[in-house]
Design an enzyme around this catalytic site. Structure first.
Site, PDB file in Angstrom:
ATOM      1  N   SER A   5     -24.497  12.233   7.256  1.00 43.19           N
ATOM      2  CA  SER A   5     -25.584  11.349   6.817  1.00 43.19           C
ATOM      3  C   SER A   5     -26.981  11.953   6.911  1.00 43.19           C
ATOM      4  O   SER A   5     -27.939  11.356   6.398  1.00 43.19           O
ATOM      5  CB  SER A   5     -25.556  10.048   7.623  1.00 43.19           C
ATOM      6  OG  SER A   5     -24.550   9.184   7.143  1.00 43.19           O
ATOM      7  N   LYS A  19     -29.252  12.233   3.879  1.00 47.04           N
ATOM      8  CA  LYS A  19     -30.107  11.146   3.393  1.00 47.04           C
ATOM      9  C   LYS A  19     -31.586  11.548   3.436  1.00 47.04           C
ATOM     10  O   LYS A  19     -32.403  10.983   2.698  1.00 47.04           O
ATOM     11  CB  LYS A  19     -29.878   9.885   4.213  1.00 47.04           C
ATOM     12  CG  LYS A  19     -28.517   9.213   3.997  1.00 47.04           C
ATOM     13  CD  LYS A  19     -28.401   7.946   4.815  1.00 47.04           C
ATOM     14  CE  LYS A  19     -27.126   7.174   4.503  1.00 47.04           C
ATOM     15  NZ  LYS A  19     -25.922   7.804   5.069  1.00 47.04           N
ATOM     16  N   SER A  24     -28.913   4.114   8.569  1.00 40.99           N
ATOM     17  CA  SER A  24     -27.993   4.998   7.838  1.00 40.99           C
ATOM     18  C   SER A  24     -27.267   4.216   6.751  1.00 40.99           C
ATOM     19  O   SER A  24     -26.030   4.208   6.666  1.00 40.99           O
ATOM     20  CB  SER A  24     -26.990   5.658   8.789  1.00 40.99           C
ATOM     21  OG  SER A  24     -26.403   6.797   8.185  1.00 40.99           O
TER      22      SER A  24
END
Length: 542
Positions: A198, A201, A378
């Site tokens: 993640s 991102k 997230s």
């Protein structure tokens, strides 16, 4: 009640004034008597203290008396020197030396004359300095007394022992950069691409903010359909559109508000019944991520309410709708009926005509707020939506493939290192994603760059260790990094990562990215990464 005449008012005021003066005289007399009593007690106490000090002084050895006399004389001399220095440096005006005021006027400072181009006052080099920019001119704040950046050798002494933790797996990419200078101060395979999970991102957010700007909002609309009584709900790609009740001014776009505005507009047009369609043609390609149906991500469509969640959660894993667009349209039809609009049959998929007249619309929060929410919790649904918004801005298809291409192009325009980089999605759920720690660290440096204010929410959205988002339950109460480390987390099976910012013991702002692949103990890997971030917070390292 009869109106009072002027003479009556004057007589009443005179009477009240006389009473007030008499009361004041009585109070003043009491106060003076009390002051005399207090002053008498104070003088008696002072005489007792002075007598005691004299007795103690007479009993003090001669050598100690001389020492105290020397200290007193030195203090008095220092005070005289200070006063003389202030007078010599003058004259003063309003708390500021007139010489300084004159120099400020010459430099075009506030309060002075502006006869030529404005020149900035001397100042310390900014903490959020532009990457690659020339350092600020030396000044009393940025000269020899300024705190130097951490050195690679000292950082190596701090981080390399922590990198030996077997919980970190076999593949690692590490980068630490000093924001003020924009230079990497420590790295281990910093340019080697690895699965980021993640933490990708950060790259997705940077691309979207760069392409669209932090004030961009995503619109969801109701437009006129082909028939007189046809309307179409058009999805604009806002995954934060909510069917729940909202409060305050700063809230996500609300389906209920859209129903309110639509009902008012339709009632002006006349009675129904109306037929409701919904348009999801903005996106193309597959709706399902390569991981398939998953509680971490809804089917990626441009129309959904509350991210297709089937419970009352607003972040994290949750049961998801199989067809979020149909569910959102059904909720909207029910809201219209509740507001007195007759809606015939169930909503059907129907593409709106180009240039169709808008009946009503709502807009999302600013893109900067969406990026902050994406990073703090997230949020995979927002990440995939932002990748597609970036694709639309670049003229690419709003699909997984088009989003990946557009994000990569934007990162290249930001002059970020893309060696070995492969972007496959916006969320980091795809194991085909590969980026380097050096790339993520430089994304954060760009976000702190005064020449890129549009990227600032990449920093403000980072979870705070021990307090917010995905770091809320990490970092013990007494951990050094608690409340100091701010970082985006990343977790897949066998993958753990952490990328963010920290202020070190000398007050310098550092950014870091730690990527580890091949981990077998997720909890142990997270703790090891947290220790590495805390070590930066505790390190002067110069």
């Amino acid at each position: 009640m009869p109106e009072a005449r002027s003479w009556q008012v004057r007589e009443w005021l005179s009477h009240r004034l006389s009473r007030g003066r008499r009361e004041l005289d009585r109070m003043r007399g009491r106060g003076l008597r009390e002051l005399d009593r207090v002053r008498g007690r104070g003088l008696r106490e002072w005489n007792r203290v002075r007598a005691r000090v004299r007795r103690e002084w007479r009993g003090t050895p001669r050598e100690q008396q001389r020492t105290w006399q020397l200290v007193a004389v030195s203090a008095a001399t220092g005070l005289v020197v200070a006063v003389v220095s202030v007078l010599v440096a003058g004259p003063w005006d309003g708390g500021r030396r007139t010489a300084e005021r004159a120099r400020a006027a010459e430099d075009g400072a506030p309060g002075g004359r502006h006869d030529g181009p404005e020149r900035p006052a001397p100042s310390a080099s900014p903490v959020l300095a532009a990457l690659g920019a020339r350092p600020a001119p030396r000044s009393p704040d940025s000269g020899g007394d300024a705190v130097p950046p951490p050195t690679g050798a000292e950082l190596a002494d701090t981080l390399e022992p922590l990198l030996k933790d077997p919980a970190l797996g076999g593949e690692r990419s590490v980068a630490v950069m000093d924001v003020t200078t924009g230079q990497q101060v420590f790295g281990v395979k910093a340019g080697t691409a690895a699965i980021p999970a993640s933490t990708i991102k950060l790259a997705t957010g940077a691309a979207a903010l760069s392409a669209l700007g932090p004030d961009h909002r995503i619109r969801t609309s109701v437009v006129a359909g082909a028939g007189k009584n046809d309307i179409v709900l058009v999805g604009g790609g806002d995954p934060t559109l909510t069917a729940r009740a909202v409060k305050g001014d700063d809230h996500p776009a609300a389906l209920r508000q859209l129903a309110d505005d639509t009902a008012r507009a339709l009632k002006k047009r006349g009675a129904g019944p109306y037929r409701l369609g919904y348009d999801t043609s903005l996106y193309s390609g597959p709706e399902l991520h390569t991981i398939g149906p998953n509680e971490n991500l809804s089917p990626v469509v441009p129309l959904m309410a509350d991210e297709g969640r089937k419970d009352d959660s607003d972040h994290g894993p949750a049961p998801r709708a199989e067809d979020p667009a149909t569910d959102a349209a059904g909720s909207f039809a029910a809201m219209l009926r509740d507001r007195g609009v007759e809606v015939k049959d169930e909503p059907r998929a129907r593409e709106a005509a180009k240039g169709a007249r808008t009946v009503a619309s709502v807009r999302s929060q600013p893109l900067s707020s969406l990026v902050e929410r994406m990073l703090t919790t997230s949020d995979n649904d927002i990440a995939e939506a932002l990748a597609r918004q970036t694709a639309l801005a670049a003229g690419e298809p709003a699909s997984f493939e088009g989003g990946a291409k557009a994000v990569t192009q934007r990162l290249r325009k930001l002059e970020l290192p893309l060696g070995g980089v492969r972007i496959a999605d916006g969320s980091g759920l795809d194991r085909a994603d590969h980026v380097s720690a050096g790339l993520l660290a430089q994304v954060l440096v760009r976000a702190a760059d005064r020449d890129h204010p549009e990227l600032r929410s990449l920093l403000t959205g980072l979870p705070v260790a021990g307090f917010t988002g995905t770091l809320r339950t990490r970092y013990a109460q007494d951990a050094v990094g608690r409340g100091v480390v701010r970082a985006k987390t990343g977790t897949l099976t066998g993958v753990n990562s952490l990328a963010g910012s920290v202020v070190d013991a000398d007050g310098r702002l550092l950014v870091f990215a730690y990527l580890t692949n091949g981990t077998t103990d997720a909890t142990g890997a997270q703790r090891a990464l947290d220790r590495m971030a805390s070590a930066l917070a505790n390190c002067g390292c110069r």
